[in-house]
Design a protein around this motif. Sequence first.
Motif, PDB file in Angstrom:
ATOM      1  N   LYS A  61       1.073  -1.289   0.045  1.00 50.51           N
ATOM      2  CA  LYS A  61      -0.011   0.156  -0.159  1.00 50.51           C
ATOM      3  C   LYS A  61       0.878   1.350  -0.096  1.00 50.51           C
ATOM      4  N   LYS A  63       0.488   5.446  -0.428  1.00 55.83           N
ATOM      5  CA  LYS A  63      -0.556   6.583  -0.859  1.00 55.83           C
ATOM      6  C   LYS A  63       0.288   7.775  -1.451  1.00 55.83           C
ATOM      7  N   SER A  84      -9.324   5.179 -12.793  1.00 59.25           N
ATOM      8  CA  SER A  84     -10.270   4.289 -12.224  1.00 59.25           C
ATOM      9  C   SER A  84      -9.587   3.145 -11.378  1.00 59.25           C
ATOM     10  N   VAL A  85     -10.005   2.956 -10.332  1.00 60.65           N
ATOM     11  CA  VAL A  85      -9.869   1.790  -9.356  1.00 60.65           C
ATOM     12  C   VAL A  85      -9.702   0.575 -10.245  1.00 60.65           C
ATOM     13  N   THR A 116      -5.960   1.219  -6.041  1.00 60.96           N
ATOM     14  CA  THR A 116      -6.689   0.488  -5.080  1.00 60.96           C
ATOM     15  C   THR A 116      -7.818   1.462  -4.648  1.00 60.96           C
ATOM     16  N   GLU A 117      -7.597   2.739  -4.553  1.00 66.97           N
ATOM     17  CA  GLU A 117      -8.400   3.782  -4.050  1.00 66.97           C
ATOM     18  C   GLU A 117      -8.158   5.146  -4.526  1.00 66.97           C
ATOM     19  N   VAL A 118      -9.178   5.821  -4.507  1.00 64.76           N
ATOM     20  CA  VAL A 118      -8.915   7.380  -4.882  1.00 64.76           C
ATOM     21  C   VAL A 118      -9.782   8.020  -3.828  1.00 64.76           C
ATOM     22  N   ASN A 119      -9.112   9.315  -3.678  1.00 63.87           N
ATOM     23  CA  ASN A 119      -9.886  10.225  -2.502  1.00 63.87           C
ATOM     24  C   ASN A 119     -10.453  11.396  -3.371  1.00 63.87           C
ATOM     25  N   ASN A 120     -11.650  11.129  -3.328  1.00 62.21           N
ATOM     26  CA  ASN A 120     -12.765  12.082  -4.079  1.00 62.21           C
ATOM     27  C   ASN A 120     -12.855  13.205  -3.243  1.00 62.21           C
ATOM     28  N   VAL A 133      -4.490   9.350  -4.416  1.00 63.29           N
ATOM     29  CA  VAL A 133      -4.521   8.087  -4.891  1.00 63.29           C
ATOM     30  C   VAL A 133      -3.864   6.794  -4.253  1.00 63.29           C
ATOM     31  N   SER A 134      -4.510   5.809  -3.846  1.00 64.37           N
ATOM     32  CA  SER A 134      -3.673   4.826  -3.160  1.00 64.37           C
ATOM     33  C   SER A 134      -3.371   3.704  -4.258  1.00 64.37           C
ATOM     34  N   LYS A 136      -1.179  -0.207  -5.098  1.00 69.88           N
ATOM     35  CA  LYS A 136      -0.469  -1.291  -4.737  1.00 69.88           C
ATOM     36  C   LYS A 136       0.646  -1.377  -5.633  1.00 69.88           C
TER      37      LYS A 136
END
Length: 211
Positions: A61, A63, A84-85, A116-120, A133-134, A136
Motif C-alpha cells: 500500500k 499513498k 479508475s480503481v 486501489t483507492e481514490v480520494n474524491n 490516490v492509493s 498497490k
Amino acid sequence: VFVILTFAVLVLIDIFVFNRSPKRAENLRTMQVFNSKDTIMPKEYYYSKGHTWVNMENDSKAKIGLDGFILNSLGTVLPKNFVSVGTEVKKGDVLFESLVNNVSLRFRSPINGTVTEVNNFDGTYNDPEKWCVSLKPVSMREDVSNLIASSSATKWVKSEFRRLKDLLIYSSEPSGLATATMYDGGNIAEGAINYFDENVIKDFEELFLKV
C-alpha cells in the motif's frame, strides 16, 4: 509608497494586460507570498520530480499526494478525472487532473502499481499531507531508489524555487508581470501560476510535473 505602487501596477496589469475583472484584480491586494522555507515537505515521504509524493504504508500500500511546493505555486487545486480503481499504472502515467486558470494540468504517478483507492475531494486540495490516490506497488524498492528522500527534499525544493522564479521572470517579459507575482526580494505570490496564460501554464507542467 513602494508597496502602494507595487499593488497599483499589479492591479493595472491584471485588468489591462490580462483583461481580468477589477474584482479579481482587487483580490491581489491580499495575496499571500511564499518561499522555499515555507514549503511543507512531510518527513518519511519520498518525492518525485513531478512533485507527487509517495508514502509507503506497507509493502502492498502506497499513498500518493502533491507536495507543498506545487500547492503553493498553483494556489487552488481541484482534483478531477481520477484514474479508475483497478487500473494498472506505470511511472509517469496520469493519475488525475486539475484546472488552473481554465487550463487542465495533469499529475502523474511516481511509481508503478495498481490503483486501489481514490480520494474524491469535496473542495480545494490544499494540504500537502493529504493523499489523492492509493496504489498497490509492483516494484517498490526499485521505484523508491529513483525518488528523492525526505532528507534531501529541502535542498531540492530550494533549486525548484529558483527554477520557478526563472520561469516567472522569463514569462513576464515584456509585460512585467514578475512585479505582480514576486515580492520582498524574490518571494513568490501563492498561486502565481494562475496569473499566466495557457502557454506559460503548459510550460510549468512540462518543467515541474513530469516525473
